[in-house]
Write an enzyme that holds these catalytic residues in place. Structure first.
Site, short mmCIF file in Angstrom:
data_model
loop_
_atom_site.label_atom_id
_atom_site.label_comp_id
_atom_site.label_asym_id
_atom_site.label_seq_id
_atom_site.Cartn_x
_atom_site.Cartn_y
_atom_site.Cartn_z
N GLY A 80 0.83 -1.20 0.00
CA GLY A 80 0.00 0.00 0.00
C GLY A 80 0.85 1.24 0.00
O GLY A 80 0.60 2.19 0.76
N GLY A 115 1.71 4.58 3.88
CA GLY A 115 2.64 3.67 3.22
C GLY A 115 3.67 4.41 2.39
O GLY A 115 4.88 4.13 2.47
N TYR A 159 -14.49 -3.96 9.58
CA TYR A 159 -13.20 -3.29 9.70
C TYR A 159 -12.60 -3.54 11.09
O TYR A 159 -11.41 -3.87 11.21
CB TYR A 159 -13.36 -1.79 9.48
CG TYR A 159 -12.06 -1.01 9.64
CD1 TYR A 159 -11.09 -1.05 8.65
CD2 TYR A 159 -11.82 -0.25 10.79
CE1 TYR A 159 -9.89 -0.36 8.81
CE2 TYR A 159 -10.63 0.44 10.95
CZ TYR A 159 -9.68 0.40 9.95
OH TYR A 159 -8.49 1.08 10.11
#
Length: 328
Positions: A15, A21, A184
């Site tokens: 990512g 990232g 999530y």
């Protein structure tokens, strides 16, 4: 406090085309690391590479570019992961740091191409496969002064997870009342449970595993699934309380470069300090999530007609490296 120089270390960041990232990759690149970037879109990937080279003198660009490697990777696609890890294994003899950063939040119910609920596929299972298939490169080292490590990016929202869903739900085989918030939260809880399990199994191999919660960070794309109107309403509050990208990746960088004897493998870190997990992180849950990961991979091996015998054989071999009885 002594900090290891990152020069000569190979660091993989998933990512890494945006947000935390990309920012983490930039900082580690400036510290001298060779960085392995991953992207789903090559255009964004090339932009990420260019952003790492901003500020580099023109006469040094060609040389410095040799420390940046861009690969295509879709962490929700088992075949893509196999192709990626095969390519990395051909190019590199060692991986010193793997940062499991790629993630999604708040997406409607959807199954990945492998038939896994998308939050779990992206945030947990895909990274489990990446690390597993790159274990031989992680266990070998040309730097006896540096303990190889895996860094798992979680979230404080793991505390909102109410339960561990049945594997049939993660495979979309059982109807249930889907909540993107719970999906999530569970994926982030699973990150914690995976960290503890992997740390125990890699302890005999002298590899560290650390979990990190960056906090609420502005400048990421995690909220892209939220309606634009709600994002607009929340913008002033976000601006007021959110961390910058520099602050958000500070602990990740800390875990990447700090001597292992100053860290505790299997632990959660926030703002460069160890913090306790909540009561959901216990032995039963750790074993349960590890069993789910294994079951999902077994299922894919049975279903996936594109998986080559060589790829499956490699997967079975690296599994044998990890002694599951160490999950106590």
């Amino acid at each position: 406090m002594k900090i290891f120089i990152m020069e000569g270390l190979n660091v993989l960041v998933t990512g890494s085309t945006c947000g935390i990232g990309l920012h983490t990759a930039k900082i580690l690149f400036k510290k001298g690391a060779t960085v392995i970037l991953t992207c789903r879109d090559e255009v964004r990937g090339r932009r990420a590479v260019e952003s790492l080279l901003v500020g580099v003198k023109e006469e040094d660009v060609a040389k410095e570019s040799e420390r940046i490697h861009l690969f295509t990777l879709d962490v929700t696609n088992y075949n893509s992961i196999c192709e990626f890890t095969d390519e990395v294994s051909k190019m590199f003899k060692y991986i010193h740091v793997i940062i499991n950063n790629a993630g999604i939040m708040g997406v409607p119910f959807e199954l990945s191409v492998d038939g896994i609920e998308m939050h779990f596929a992206t945030n947990v299972f895909g990274h489990y496969v990446v690390v597993e298939r790159l274990l031989p490169l992680l266990l070998k080292t040309n730097r006896p002064d540096f303990k190889s490590r895996v860094i798992v990016v979680s979230s404080g929202l793991y505390r909102n997870a109410e339960t561990i869903p049945q594997v049939s739900k993660l495979l979309g085989q059982k109807t249930y009342e889907y909540s993107s918030k719970q999906a999530y939260a569970f994926s982030k809880l699973a990150n914690c449970l995976y960290t503890v399990a992997l740390a125990k199994m890699l302890e005999p191999h002298n590899v560290g595993v650390y979990c990190v919660r960056p906090g609420f960070v502005n400048g990421t794309e995690l909220g892209r699934e939220t309606h634009w109107f709600l994002r607009a309403l929340a913008a002033p509050l976000i601006w007021f309380i959110a961390k910058s990208l520099d602050q958000g990746c500070e602990t990740i960088v800390y875990l990447a470069e700090t001597p292992a004897d100053q860290l505790k493998s299997g632990s959660m870190y926030y703002e460069k300090k160890e913090e306790p997990y909540n009561e959901m992180v216990d032995v039963t849950a750790i074993r349960q999530v590890w069993a789910i990961l294994r079951h999902l991979e077994d299922t894919i091996w049975k279903r996936n007609t594109q998986l080559t015998d060589k790829q499956k054989f490699h997967g079975e071999n690296v599994r044998n490296i990890l002694e599951e009885s160490l999950i106590i």
